[in-house]
Design an enzyme around this catalytic site. Structure first.
Site, PDB file in Angstrom:
ATOM      1  N   ASN C 130       0.897  -1.216   0.057  1.00 46.57           N
ATOM      2  CA  ASN C 130      -0.001  -0.020   0.047  1.00 46.57           C
ATOM      3  C   ASN C 130       0.906   1.136  -0.138  1.00 46.57           C
ATOM      4  OD1 ASN C 130      -2.408  -1.319  -0.083  1.00 46.57           O
ATOM      5  ND2 ASN C 130      -2.551  -1.385   2.102  1.00 46.57           N
ATOM      6  N   CYS C 152      -5.918  -7.193  -3.172  1.00 51.80           N
ATOM      7  CA  CYS C 152      -6.332  -6.879  -2.022  1.00 51.80           C
ATOM      8  C   CYS C 152      -7.333  -7.703  -1.531  1.00 51.80           C
ATOM      9  CB  CYS C 152      -6.613  -5.293  -2.193  1.00 51.80           C
ATOM     10  SG  CYS C 152      -7.309  -4.787  -0.731  1.00 51.80           S
ATOM     11  N   HIS C 153      -7.536  -7.972  -0.180  1.00 49.79           N
ATOM     12  CA  HIS C 153      -8.662  -8.916   0.101  1.00 49.79           C
ATOM     13  C   HIS C 153      -9.617  -7.967   0.772  1.00 49.79           C
ATOM     14  CE1 HIS C 153      -6.026  -8.696   4.100  1.00 49.79           C
ATOM     15  NE2 HIS C 153      -6.798  -7.719   4.001  1.00 49.79           N
ATOM     16  N   HIS C 188      -9.389   0.155  -1.731  1.00 44.78           N
ATOM     17  CA  HIS C 188     -10.194   0.326  -0.480  1.00 44.78           C
ATOM     18  C   HIS C 188     -11.297   1.451  -0.638  1.00 44.78           C
ATOM     19  CE1 HIS C 188      -5.918  -0.615   1.635  1.00 44.78           C
ATOM     20  NE2 HIS C 188      -6.760  -1.720   1.045  1.00 44.78           N
TER      21      HIS C 188
END
Lengths: 443, 443, 443, 443
Positions: C130, C152-153, C188
């Site tokens: 990130n 990304c989870h 995000h």
């Protein structure tokens, strides 16, 4: 040169560069006579340069008009395809002739672009050379920061035609710059989708006009049937026929338009061409015309004949004045698509109205083309892109693919198109061998 | 009316319609005086109509300028947010005031659009009402075939400013229409990305200009520190600060620009506003000014005072003349995005240069905005789209979402923004209840 | 490493490179234990390299996960803004912390991209670092031919949440990979616009779900109010609130989502955060957690503790298998926009579903976002583009502009945002001086 | 029906509707036998309906496969153009046959779309009827909210061909669903721009493959020279030739591909067709084949012959299962362009890979086509759009324009294309008179 002399507010040096220095010298002498002409408002220093680099140095405008190679090559471009049943009225833009001419011209323009980048990167470059679109494309591809556009008067003829439509149907005859037209497309294949005089929709008058004139054609400048003796004249019958089919007005001379349509339509053979009220311009004719022009130029340069200082129908000087900051001006020119034709690929060279003003040329968003016209223009547009890729990469297979996809080549078998392409390349190899490996590809 | 009278080639009827018929009658009387004025070149029949429908019937142009509701509602728009720390210099475009004003105005415009569609679908509609973008959006959304644009003079001030930059740094002072600017954005938040006088890049002179004038501000029309007494004056300090940050020139009055930025920047409180050399325009002031104007109009209508027939700084009449076919004209107006701003969504209302000519208005493709500016303009632009969706669907939640995303609302908690929105809705419910279910949403 | 070991069909070398060589050696030792574990299906040669170049040589996959600088710098990123009223739950993506972290990370990634181009240009690069978007952007900008994506989870958690919605409203509990979601946005800050289980529209069940759980929050993995003790836990209340406002489901953990909204909304202060059922993750906590993890890793490397070979919730290994040709797989990753999000600029890094298959990752066209959400995501997306431009050009003014336009900075005055930016830069100058001229800009 | 029976997890009613009720009854009887077959995993209620409306009522899936008109009309479609030198191998998609077939089929589909909208708006509609693109276009144009796609197996053959390329050059023979291909274009004229098996680039193996097989052709299913006896067989020689010219793999049967290229290329005459290793499928053959199939169906329906319950090569049932929520599936289908082919107009019907999952079909962004291929596909794509506009507006001139612009019509003069169009319309007027005013247009 006349237009420059007659314009106000201008001045400075006109740097003449020609690979034929004698021709440049003649122009310089004529320039001298122009400066002495009482009608002249703006005087210039005419100066001949031996080297392109020196001529470019310090330029505000660069005006390019070249014709690579000789009549021999042009003869191949225009006439070699005839034995395959492909007749070309002009042969310098689309069709087999346009492709070969592009192959000779693009490498020269690559060099121009590099020199402009190095020597006069902020100059405005005005291109008059055909094939117009691909020449403009080279300039921007090699030097993306260039300030260049391609100038062509063909749309003006269609505007003139529209003023005649007004005259013949409404009895009004404005000047062509007194009507408004929205033209867009690729050079020599632009289409007028909207034409207004006040709130009169001129396109809607065309059916009425055609009822009177379709059969025999309409000649806005010349006498009826002028095409029989004047190989540049035409009766606008192709234009009217395309309007009937497509609902928009193709905005170039009929001789050009015909070359973007299947060769079976308007250019099948000489009889068909005659039926459509235009004529094939032969290279014999061009050669003769050119010789006469040179003779005349010599007489003028030597002072035996007066150079007529009169305003031409071109607007390049008006565009220059606007760029220099004297008012703004709207005219159609060829530039990379940055959104002015959302239907065409970004970056392709398109011709639309643009606004000229202080050091700036800005494209106007064109009205969308009708679906069927969009399809024709896209094909012509992307043929140029393919052709350019091929020439840039020196890839004869890719060039051939663009060659075979010309509308004028639609009747050829693959073998025929390959043979014709080969023949035309070898006919003109003197100007191609430096760039392309003909033997490697064809054998 | 002065501009119309001073223009050549015009004539016909001016159909006056006002919900306050007395005001229309006054204008008619003034019109009579104008017709008698010796400077008048074009005379018109001024006629008052009781019904909008009758006034629209047969119109060539429809000019709309309205202000729904009264000073009471405007007072809420402008001042209610102050107790939440939100100060608005204008309050009619962006920010809480702009949202509420849109809620009252859009339904009225829906009706206009339907009537124009039915009664005079080929008329050109010129909008002067704020919020400009959303009013123009309604017209096109309700009647996609409409020929409409929104006219605003704010960019002209920035152009005037640029001529001053030339004057102060180069000693040249052209008129604003003698320079070229490429402006684009949304109304009251357009940005000039290119400004030329001949080939002089005016934007590049701004740093030199700022070195002299940033501190105290620069007043192109008024005396130094005019903002202290004149609530419409400003010192261009916001504009200069934005230029320093973003590298492009925000092209509207500072009072408008400030409302598109975070409320902590230029509008934090009265002291900050003063520091930035402008002033908050109060509704008290507007009310007083309006009363004076009406008094003056009455005097003029009754012949006690002469109506001055002088050319204004507006160009609407120039645009009309071009649309009628008298030459072409380039100016910035608000229209749906059809490609002139490829960075903004298609169909959003954007302000760019357009070419006006015979029955036609065509947008010019604008130069791309710098990335950071694009982001600000996009936010403002899509806030309007969201707001319009909400008003169209009478969906108060969606309107609230657009309200809360105003740059001026950035310091509010969710509770605060909801409360403020509620308060402003209820303050002005007399004009909202017909369209929105306030009680259903807020309770 | 567990996931790799548990996967079938894999093998070869795992080249470990770490600027902390000791850490790499520990991982190598753990790798040895994994190879001996009876559950292990695929064994690898774990090898430690001293030089990045050597580790890259011959790579099929390059997996990057780095954290430039130390807890000291992270402490500044996360906590320095607090005295300005800016609280960050994570501080690694958007907001002031994200900007500073990007400034340290981008130059390192420029170097990675150059090395990958030179040494292993056909390798697939999987980024875990990130700020995800900007790291992926560097890779493609420096080496446009790269085959890279960012993993990304966070979306998985939202999918898990949706399965809980099904459970609580319909009594069905599928696994998260048994439902279909269309997620798109920036990392995000992705949004789920469609969620289906069979033909059940899961989003339409959320209101029913919220009626039960909005008040106290819903914890899909943890006990009620877990956020009070676990700084990574959250009650999905932010997500539910955003759903109520915007009509789509924000698909990341609430801690991340809150950082893309105004700082007055969910992150006003610790009390507000608590009210929204999540917690600020302090750097103290992270430091402690990190120390524990290292201790544990040492124990595992020394064989004092067993390394648990169990499947994680990550899917990177599934993606690798698909790329290697073992079936195809659909998952959301971060890649340059080539059309998958027509609402965002081309070339910006966006996160959407992609199809993974033989040596290929292809984005799926996402459903358009609702207008208001589009606006929020665009702002976040173009903030990243502006920030990247600034870092690439080492232009602190441009970086500051991106800094000030963070949603979390909306309450700051210009002076405050400049001061905060300066302070954060100087706090971390050890890692910035090589690239940025701090003194030149700030003084 | 076999595929449905062999699939797991399915059930319910199969509502049979056929304008030939007897045929539907036969299918019902066969359905009964299938249900009794021991291999059958999923049983269905087969039910015959007299009215389309009743059959649609409550549908989860609507599968459409129709052939308007009779062999008489098909005979005109396929063979009438022959006396003009236009040979068609299929005659159901592009070329004169495709245009006439579209004219008969589109009005029927308009009705389908309206009924689906009214009766089962949430059903998934799977189209198998040709011309595929235009049928799919009608459905979305009449009912924009429809959930429909067009299914075609032609790309599968190209994938099969690629597995053979692997086999013949690398000795590996995966199943076609074990390789990855990126195919895009319009139906029957899609192009594979990327083909991978693991990281092996299969397209790069084609030259090696061609060295062995170009001369005699390659038959993936049948014996060498199968095309001599089997009018559906072909040697992939057209495909290979196109690959040599264009650098991408045209992904449909050669019989289809040839119809999108100039008629002088692969379809000049029967000798040319033979040279290119395929055959013209005559309507005599089709009629005979159809009669045999009906006889066989009767035998099966009457129980005299067993219906073989075996899996076909089609994947429609796999797609249905994915839509029902049983896993996800990637396959190429025809849908409106929402961005999956940024090179083609939005809203045109394109064929690309899509991901099928719970109640959802999402297109994958396709790799850009090479410039020259883009040009060919665009022409085919926009021909369909023009044709659709013409049929929708019942405008025979517009239909003629699309007819004349078919690649197969490139050798026709305008007179010939008009005559051929007229002849084909009148030949089939029984099915056209209801919709088009033939006499008004042609006389």
């Amino acid at each position: 040169m006349s237009d420059l002399a007659l314009a106000e507010n201008l001045g400075g040096e006109i740097a003449l560069y020609d690979i034929d220095r004698v021709a440049a010298e003649r122009n310089k002498k004529i320039g001298g006579f122009i400066n002495k002409n009482p009608k002249t408002k703006s005087k210039f220093d005419y100066k001949v340069y031996d080297k392109l680099e020196a001529a470019l140095d310090g330029a505000t405008f660069v005006v390019i008009s070249i014709l690579p190679a000789t009549f021999k090559e042009m003869r191949s471009d225009v006439h070699a395809p005839e034995k395959y049943g492909i007749y070309q009225a002009v042969g310098d833009t689309a069709g087999p002739g346009g492709v070969l001419r592009a192959m000779r011209t693009v490498p020269v323009y690559e060099d121009f672009a590099r020199k402009i980048k190095d020597i006069c990167p902020t100059a405005w470059v005005i291109n008059f050379t055909n094939p117009m679109s691909i020449c403009t494309k080279v300039l921007y591809d090699v030097f993306p920061g260039i300030k260049a556009f391609g100038c062509c008067h063909e749309v003006f003829h269609a505007q003139e035609f529209l003023t005649c439509v007004l005259k013949e149907t409404r009895g009004i005859k404005p000047r062509r710059d007194e009507i408004y037209t929205d033209a867009c497309g690729v050079n020599h294949f632009t289409w007028i989708t909207e034409a207004k005089y006040g709130d009169t929709d001129i396109l809607s008058l065309i059916p009425e006009f055609e009822a009177k004139f379709f059969e025999e054609g309409y000649y806005e400048y010349e006498p009826r049937f002028a095409f029989k003796t004047d190989p540049f004249a035409y009766g606008n019958k192709v234009k009217m026929d395309l309007f009937n089919k497509y609902g928009a007005l193709a905005a170039a001379g009929d001789r050009h338009l015909a070359e973007f349509m299947p060769n079976t339509w308007y250019l099948k053979d000489e009889a068909t061409v005659e039926e459509w009220k235009f004529r094939l311009t032969t290279v014999d004719f061009r050669e003769k015309q050119q010789a006469e022009k040179i003779t005349e130029t010599i007489e003028m340069a030597e002072g035996r004949k007066q150079f007529p200082v009169v305003k031409s129908a071109e607007v390049a000087v008006e565009l220059m004045q606007a760029i220099l900051g004297f008012g703004s001006y709207v005219s159609n020119v060829n530039m990379p698509n940055v959104g002015q034709m959302p239907q065409m690929p970004l970056g392709s060279i398109v011709e639309t109205n643009c606004v000229f003003s202080h050091d700036s040329v800005k494209p106007i968003v064109a009205k969308p083309l009708p679906t069927a016209v969009k399809n024709l223009v896209y094909r012509a547009c992307v043929n140029i892109d393919t052709l350019y890729e091929g020439i840039k990469e020196r890839d004869l297979n890719k060039i051939y693919v663009a060659f075979a996809n010309q509308a004028l080549c639609g009747t050829l078998t693959m073998e025929q198109s390959k043979n014709l392409f080969k023949e035309m390349c070898y006919n003109t190899r003197e100007y191609l061998d430096e760039y392309f490996d003909l033997d490697g590809y064809f054998n």
